[in-house]
Enzyme design. Structure first.
Site, PDB file in Angstrom:
ATOM      1  N   ARG A 181       0.759  -1.230   0.006  1.00 40.71           N
ATOM      2  CA  ARG A 181       0.068   0.052  -0.204  1.00 40.71           C
ATOM      3  C   ARG A 181       0.870   1.243   0.095  1.00 40.71           C
ATOM      4  O   ARG A 181       0.513   2.275  -0.638  1.00 40.71           O
ATOM      5  CB  ARG A 181      -1.024   0.048   1.321  1.00 40.71           C
ATOM      6  CG  ARG A 181      -2.018  -1.094   0.976  1.00 40.71           C
ATOM      7  CD  ARG A 181      -2.926  -0.853   2.104  1.00 40.71           C
ATOM      8  NE  ARG A 181      -3.709   0.378   2.281  1.00 40.71           N
ATOM      9  CZ  ARG A 181      -4.355   1.121   3.341  1.00 40.71           C
ATOM     10  NH1 ARG A 181      -4.144   0.672   4.416  1.00 40.71           N
ATOM     11  NH2 ARG A 181      -5.053   2.331   3.160  1.00 40.71           N
ATOM     12  N   CYS A 240      -0.692   6.449   9.065  1.00 40.19           N
ATOM     13  CA  CYS A 240      -0.914   4.994   8.410  1.00 40.19           C
ATOM     14  C   CYS A 240      -2.048   5.462   7.196  1.00 40.19           C
ATOM     15  O   CYS A 240      -2.204   6.531   6.880  1.00 40.19           O
ATOM     16  CB  CYS A 240      -1.572   4.040   9.339  1.00 40.19           C
ATOM     17  SG  CYS A 240      -2.692   4.742  10.388  1.00 40.19           S
TER      18      CYS A 240
END
Length: 284
Positions: A181, A240
């Site tokens: 990601r 995050c």
């Protein structure tokens, strides 16, 4: 009486269940099935535990400019915890299904509003079950308490602050998402892929051993020292996808004795709300 401020193992927690000041919170959650954790709680949970939902209680309302899990209003959050029996004098323990991705969010939030005696069950309910420890299905009545919020100053940073500091020497932006990601190769949750230019990748799962529990504190410190280099822990900004698993890195840092790092609360999902903000791809 001993207090725990980062981690507690299952057998130690089992020996603490009779404490009148113990407040247990079940934080199990699944981003792909947001009712899963609550359903699992009704089926079985640690004795005396009460449930907190990531979207309803560990986050505030999503707005057009926010990320997926904004910080809750601190007064409302404190009132909710107090209604469930928490106070500064209590020993609070949070757990989730195992890797502490969601329990660490509660740990950080509780510390943010001024509660210090907060720990995460290392290995979560998976470790509790592996140790053969008891469960229950009943939901106990909590003891209403009261306390005043005492916010920790500079515990988190805004998107504007991140954009200002990310390329300035002496600061470090650390992204807890998985490597795929971060690199922009496998984005499953957000509409744009990649990472903030200048960020370093430190997947939160790297804090755990093969048994799903946190690595020993000296090993965590060694690895974070390598990541930090000459940067002070207080100059690290943890992020995050939405400000949840970033708290895992903050917990690991604290357990390793490296204090003062801050949370980028909006994280990637807030950063990409403005298409004018830059995006990078590839590993770093």
């Amino acid at each position: 009486m001993r207090h725990f401020t980062t981690l507690i193992d299952a057998n130690t927690l089992s020996g603490q269940l009779s404490r009148e000041d113990l407040t247990l919170f079940d934080c199990r959650f699944d981003l792909g099935n947001t009712q899963w954790g609550e359903v699992e709680y009704t089926r079985a949970h640690l004795p005396g535990a009460l449930y907190l939902h990531l979207d309803r209680e560990l986050s505030g309302p999503v707005t057009p400019g926010s990320g997926r899990h904004p910080l809750p209003d601190p007064e409302h959050f404190a009132s909710r915890l107090a209604a469930l029996g928490a106070s500064p004098d209590c020993q609070i323990v949070a757990y989730d299904q195992g890797n502490a991705a969601y329990a660490a969010r509660l740990w950080w939030l509780a510390r943010w509003i001024g509660l210090r005696n907060v720990a995460v069950l290392d290995g979560g309910i998976a470790a509790w079950r592996a140790a053969g420890l008891p469960h229950e299905t009943a939901v106990r009545t909590s003891r209403q308490r009261e306390f005043s919020v005492s916010l920790v100053a500079n515990a988190w940073v805004s998107t504007e602050t991140v954009d200002e500091l990310r390329l300035r020497p002496g600061n470090l932006l650390v992204d807890a998402r998985g490597a795929e990601r971060f690199a922009g190769r496998n984005e499953t949750l957000d509409p744009a892929a990649g990472h903030i230019p200048g960020a370093r990748n430190r997947p939160f799962l790297e804090n755990l051993g093969a048994d799903g529990r946190f690595l020993p504190a000296p090993l965590l410190r060694q690895r974070f020292d390598t990541l930090l280099g000459s940067v002070a822990p207080s100059s690290l900004m943890a992020m995050c996808g939405s400000g949840v698993t970033a708290c895992h890195n903050l917990l690991a840092l604290e357990h390793a004795g490296l204090v003062g790092a801050r949370l980028y609360a909006g994280s990637w999902s807030e950063w990409i709300r403005d298409p004018r903000r830059p995006i990078a791809t590839g590993a770093y």
